[in-house]
Design a protein around this motif. Structure first.
Motif, PDB file in Angstrom:
ATOM      1  N   GLY A 130     -46.465   1.070 -31.716  1.00 55.01           N
ATOM      2  CA  GLY A 130     -45.489   1.163 -32.246  1.00 55.01           C
ATOM      3  C   GLY A 130     -45.863   2.393 -32.448  1.00 55.01           C
ATOM      4  O   GLY A 130     -46.263   3.222 -32.537  1.00 55.01           O
ATOM      5  N   TYR A 131     -44.629   3.344 -32.998  1.00 60.21           N
ATOM      6  CA  TYR A 131     -44.422   4.842 -33.834  1.00 60.21           C
ATOM      7  C   TYR A 131     -43.633   4.640 -35.145  1.00 60.21           C
ATOM      8  O   TYR A 131     -42.933   4.517 -35.960  1.00 60.21           O
ATOM      9  N   VAL A 132     -44.732   4.935 -36.329  1.00 60.82           N
ATOM     10  CA  VAL A 132     -44.977   5.335 -37.301  1.00 60.82           C
ATOM     11  C   VAL A 132     -43.561   6.528 -37.765  1.00 60.82           C
ATOM     12  O   VAL A 132     -44.391   7.860 -37.338  1.00 60.82           O
ATOM     13  N   THR A 133     -42.383   6.478 -38.268  1.00 62.81           N
ATOM     14  CA  THR A 133     -41.393   7.632 -38.378  1.00 62.81           C
ATOM     15  C   THR A 133     -40.592   7.174 -39.139  1.00 62.81           C
ATOM     16  O   THR A 133     -40.352   6.121 -39.881  1.00 62.81           O
ATOM     17  N   SER A 224     -40.595   3.970 -41.772  1.00 57.84           N
ATOM     18  CA  SER A 224     -40.700   2.645 -41.101  1.00 57.84           C
ATOM     19  C   SER A 224     -41.462   2.628 -39.834  1.00 57.84           C
ATOM     20  O   SER A 224     -42.139   3.441 -39.180  1.00 57.84           O
ATOM     21  N   TYR A 225     -40.449   1.992 -38.869  1.00 60.37           N
ATOM     22  CA  TYR A 225     -40.956   2.422 -37.521  1.00 60.37           C
ATOM     23  C   TYR A 225     -39.514   2.884 -36.515  1.00 60.37           C
ATOM     24  O   TYR A 225     -38.482   2.092 -36.729  1.00 60.37           O
ATOM     25  N   SER A 226     -40.079   3.326 -35.139  1.00 57.95           N
ATOM     26  CA  SER A 226     -39.098   3.912 -34.594  1.00 57.95           C
ATOM     27  C   SER A 226     -38.396   2.645 -33.726  1.00 57.95           C
ATOM     28  O   SER A 226     -37.431   2.660 -32.556  1.00 57.95           O
ATOM     29  N   THR A 227     -38.786   1.052 -34.054  1.00 61.85           N
ATOM     30  CA  THR A 227     -37.494   0.291 -33.343  1.00 61.85           C
ATOM     31  C   THR A 227     -36.399  -0.011 -34.490  1.00 61.85           C
ATOM     32  O   THR A 227     -35.713  -1.282 -34.194  1.00 61.85           O
ATOM     33  N   ASP A 228     -36.401   0.438 -35.475  1.00 63.26           N
ATOM     34  CA  ASP A 228     -36.113  -0.181 -36.469  1.00 63.26           C
ATOM     35  C   ASP A 228     -33.920  -0.377 -36.068  1.00 63.26           C
ATOM     36  O   ASP A 228     -33.584  -0.911 -36.531  1.00 63.26           O
ATOM     37  N   THR A 229     -33.620   0.612 -35.560  1.00 61.08           N
ATOM     38  CA  THR A 229     -32.540   0.662 -35.114  1.00 61.08           C
ATOM     39  C   THR A 229     -32.561  -0.618 -33.606  1.00 61.08           C
ATOM     40  O   THR A 229     -31.258  -1.583 -34.118  1.00 61.08           O
ATOM     41  N   ALA A 230     -33.108  -0.284 -33.494  1.00 56.84           N
ATOM     42  CA  ALA A 230     -33.278  -1.824 -31.897  1.00 56.84           C
ATOM     43  C   ALA A 230     -32.634  -3.086 -33.267  1.00 56.84           C
ATOM     44  O   ALA A 230     -31.595  -4.168 -32.322  1.00 56.84           O
ATOM     45  N   TYR A 231     -33.396  -3.609 -33.426  1.00 57.61           N
ATOM     46  CA  TYR A 231     -33.724  -4.654 -34.436  1.00 57.61           C
ATOM     47  C   TYR A 231     -32.140  -4.635 -35.111  1.00 57.61           C
ATOM     48  O   TYR A 231     -32.302  -6.111 -35.097  1.00 57.61           O
ATOM     49  N   SER A 232     -32.165  -3.374 -35.988  1.00 65.08           N
ATOM     50  CA  SER A 232     -30.501  -3.852 -36.645  1.00 65.08           C
ATOM     51  C   SER A 232     -29.212  -4.012 -35.656  1.00 65.08           C
ATOM     52  O   SER A 232     -28.659  -4.867 -36.067  1.00 65.08           O
ATOM     53  N   VAL A 244     -34.926   8.078 -36.971  1.00 61.98           N
ATOM     54  CA  VAL A 244     -35.598  10.132 -36.574  1.00 61.98           C
ATOM     55  C   VAL A 244     -36.651  10.426 -36.012  1.00 61.98           C
ATOM     56  O   VAL A 244     -37.415   9.768 -36.981  1.00 61.98           O
ATOM     57  N   THR A 245     -36.898  11.194 -35.250  1.00 62.41           N
ATOM     58  CA  THR A 245     -38.285  11.663 -34.773  1.00 62.41           C
ATOM     59  C   THR A 245     -38.410  13.119 -35.741  1.00 62.41           C
ATOM     60  O   THR A 245     -37.978  14.509 -34.619  1.00 62.41           O
ATOM     61  N   PRO A 246     -38.558  13.491 -36.804  1.00 63.41           N
ATOM     62  CA  PRO A 246     -38.755  14.599 -37.249  1.00 63.41           C
ATOM     63  C   PRO A 246     -39.529  15.634 -36.156  1.00 63.41           C
ATOM     64  O   PRO A 246     -40.460  15.746 -35.937  1.00 63.41           O
ATOM     65  N   ASP A 247     -39.114  16.477 -35.399  1.00 60.81           N
ATOM     66  CA  ASP A 247     -39.883  17.747 -34.524  1.00 60.81           C
ATOM     67  C   ASP A 247     -40.286  17.001 -34.123  1.00 60.81           C
ATOM     68  O   ASP A 247     -41.170  17.577 -32.693  1.00 60.81           O
ATOM     69  N   GLY A 248     -38.957  16.057 -33.136  1.00 59.07           N
ATOM     70  CA  GLY A 248     -39.673  15.264 -32.036  1.00 59.07           C
ATOM     71  C   GLY A 248     -40.875  14.381 -32.435  1.00 59.07           C
ATOM     72  O   GLY A 248     -40.983  14.118 -31.111  1.00 59.07           O
ATOM     73  N   GLU A 249     -41.192  14.067 -33.108  1.00 58.66           N
ATOM     74  CA  GLU A 249     -43.209  13.575 -33.317  1.00 58.66           C
ATOM     75  C   GLU A 249     -42.569  12.317 -34.364  1.00 58.66           C
ATOM     76  O   GLU A 249     -41.411  11.915 -35.055  1.00 58.66           O
ATOM     77  N   GLU A 302     -33.261  -5.409 -22.417  1.00 62.57           N
ATOM     78  CA  GLU A 302     -32.415  -4.738 -22.509  1.00 62.57           C
ATOM     79  C   GLU A 302     -31.762  -3.465 -23.498  1.00 62.57           C
ATOM     80  O   GLU A 302     -31.774  -2.157 -23.499  1.00 62.57           O
ATOM     81  N   ASP A 303     -31.741  -4.958 -24.459  1.00 64.61           N
ATOM     82  CA  ASP A 303     -30.929  -3.405 -25.573  1.00 64.61           C
ATOM     83  C   ASP A 303     -32.500  -3.109 -26.725  1.00 64.61           C
ATOM     84  O   ASP A 303     -32.108  -1.989 -27.237  1.00 64.61           O
ATOM     85  N   PHE A 304     -33.271  -4.228 -26.409  1.00 63.68           N
ATOM     86  CA  PHE A 304     -34.730  -3.607 -27.464  1.00 63.68           C
ATOM     87  C   PHE A 304     -35.209  -2.073 -26.427  1.00 63.68           C
ATOM     88  O   PHE A 304     -35.488  -1.323 -27.427  1.00 63.68           O
ATOM     89  N   ALA A 305     -34.903  -1.928 -25.042  1.00 61.00           N
ATOM     90  CA  ALA A 305     -35.321  -0.722 -24.154  1.00 61.00           C
ATOM     91  C   ALA A 305     -34.077   0.360 -24.967  1.00 61.00           C
ATOM     92  O   ALA A 305     -34.717   1.277 -24.424  1.00 61.00           O
ATOM     93  N   ARG A 306     -33.142   0.599 -24.706  1.00 54.34           N
ATOM     94  CA  ARG A 306     -32.198   1.098 -25.554  1.00 54.34           C
ATOM     95  C   ARG A 306     -31.926   1.942 -26.588  1.00 54.34           C
ATOM     96  O   ARG A 306     -31.864   2.951 -26.776  1.00 54.34           O
ATOM     97  N   TYR A 307     -32.600   0.666 -27.667  1.00 49.68           N
ATOM     98  CA  TYR A 307     -32.517   0.904 -29.243  1.00 49.68           C
ATOM     99  C   TYR A 307     -34.027   1.486 -29.827  1.00 49.68           C
ATOM    100  O   TYR A 307     -33.690   2.299 -30.531  1.00 49.68           O
ATOM    101  N   ALA A 308     -35.035   0.943 -28.870  1.00 47.64           N
ATOM    102  CA  ALA A 308     -36.529   1.722 -29.444  1.00 47.64           C
ATOM    103  C   ALA A 308     -36.769   2.685 -28.725  1.00 47.64           C
ATOM    104  O   ALA A 308     -36.604   3.338 -28.267  1.00 47.64           O
ATOM    105  N   VAL A 309     -37.039   3.872 -30.494  1.00 49.36           N
ATOM    106  CA  VAL A 309     -37.350   4.871 -30.147  1.00 49.36           C
ATOM    107  C   VAL A 309     -38.836   5.785 -29.832  1.00 49.36           C
ATOM    108  O   VAL A 309     -39.708   4.417 -30.189  1.00 49.36           O
ATOM    109  N   VAL A 310     -39.052   6.450 -28.543  1.00 49.16           N
ATOM    110  CA  VAL A 310     -40.057   6.847 -28.222  1.00 49.16           C
ATOM    111  C   VAL A 310     -39.880   8.421 -28.466  1.00 49.16           C
ATOM    112  O   VAL A 310     -39.419   8.964 -27.884  1.00 49.16           O
TER     113      VAL A 310
END
Length: 340
Positions: A130-133, A224-232, A244-249, A302-310
């Motif tokens: 996953g991605y910490v952001t 936290s993690y870039s999947t939190d909106t998907a969870y929500s 949010v991914t500051p600087d796209g990171e 499907e919804d995880f793929a839509r809202y989890a951020v890469v």
């Protein structure tokens, strides 16, 4: 890794009196919210008479420290450790925690892309990533204050609005520390932290404590993690908590598992690793771990793929480089925390 509310307990499953045991050390949320029960049921069905024992009274960093301490004191009951983050892998390898695995006994390892194989020494294999952001409360933080860059986190308007985790005791906290070093370089990362600390409400021991404070409304921004909106969205039908991914990171975190050196259950331990990499278990990862699976055979909901951020620009540092400098970096960070 993880999920909600920091439930702390040990799951001990009583098995057949004459049956074998496989003891797996992991972190609390993997048992309380993750796919542990499904793994347990599938493993025990495939190995009649074997009792799978989860030991999970803390987060991943605490459990790794416990395992290292037990081994140093003369021995451990653990046969497998599940949940070592890539940022902590050098520490684990330096302590000789794991024995080499035999890839011929883990056929599902063939479904893991090479770029996720976190350990070139052949001791630890990945099971999720996953991605910490940063995550913010869109109902509490004005849109104009949402940090679009790491430097935005230091704006005075964000005073006491950020909750972080301690890099000495938390893998997300350590990931963020390494992210700042990768982004700002060794010449400037301390300056960033010096400017950031006035905006930090508190630094918690682990992720669960930090996220509980965030959910309680004590601060509108949390590491936290870039999947939190998907969870929500999936769990609560809400898009209130946004990534949010500051600087796209965001800092890429790969979680691994390995066979504890000295175990007398090597065959069962290999079977356990293989099961965790199976398509069936990997497809549980997104909506139980709220991480990405490592198997390319696993399909995302499907919804995880839509809202989890890469993130557009995933960040990571080479493990060998981290191992060479980590003690120094943590000491410098601690001096800054204490001394201001």
């Amino acid at each position: 890794m993880r999920w909600m509310f920091g439930v702390v307990f040990v799951v001990l499953i009583s098995g057949l009196a004459c049956g074998a045991e496989l003891v797996v050390y992991t972190y609390d949320s993997f048992v309380s919210w993750g796919p542990a029960q499904a793994i347990e049921e599938a493993f025990e069905a495939a190995h009649p008479g074997v009792d799978l024992v989860w030991v999970a009274p803390g987060d991943s960093s605490e459990m790794l420290a416990r395992l290292i301490g037990e081994r140093a004191a003369g021995g451990t009951d653990a046969d497998v450790f599940l949940g070592v983050a890539d940022v902590e892998l050098p520490r684990a390898l330096a302590q000789g925690v794991f024995q080499p695995y035999d890839p011929t006994l883990i056929p599902n390892l063939a479904s893991v892309p090479d770029e996720l194989l976190l350990d070139e020494t052949g001791h630890v294999i990945p099971f999720d990533h996953g991605y910490v952001t940063f995550v913010y409360d869109s109902e509490a933080l004005p849109e104009g204050l949402v940090p679009q860059t790491l430097s935005d986190l230091t704006h005075p308007e964000l005073k006491d609005k950020i909750v972080l985790e301690d890099p000495r005791t938390s893998s997300p906290g350590l990931s963020f520390l390494l992210w700042t070093i990768a982004h700002f370089g060794e010449e400037r990362w301390l300056d960033f932290w010096r400017a950031l600390f006035p905006n930090v409400l508190t630094v918690t021991k682990g992720w669960s404590e930090a996220y509980d404070m965030f959910l309680a409304g004590e601060a509108p921004i949390v590491l936290s993690y870039s999947t939190d909106t998907a969870y929500s969205y999936i769990a609560e039908g809400s898009l209130r908590y946004r990534v949010v991914t500051p600087d796209g990171e965001a800092y890429r975190q790969v979680e691994g598992m390995g066979i504890v050196a000295g175990t007398d259950q090597s065959e069962l331990a290999h079977a356990f690793l293989d099961l965790v990499l199976s398509k069936e278990i990997q497809e549980l990862i997104p909506t139980s771990q709220w991480m990405f699976p490592v198997s390319f055979e696993a399909e995302l909901p499907e919804d995880f793929a839509r809202y989890a951020v890469v993130p557009a620009h995933p960040v990571s540092l080479p493990p060998d480089y981290v191992a060479q400098h980590l003690e120094e970096w943590l000491s410098e960070w601690q001096r800054l925390l204490v001394g201001g």
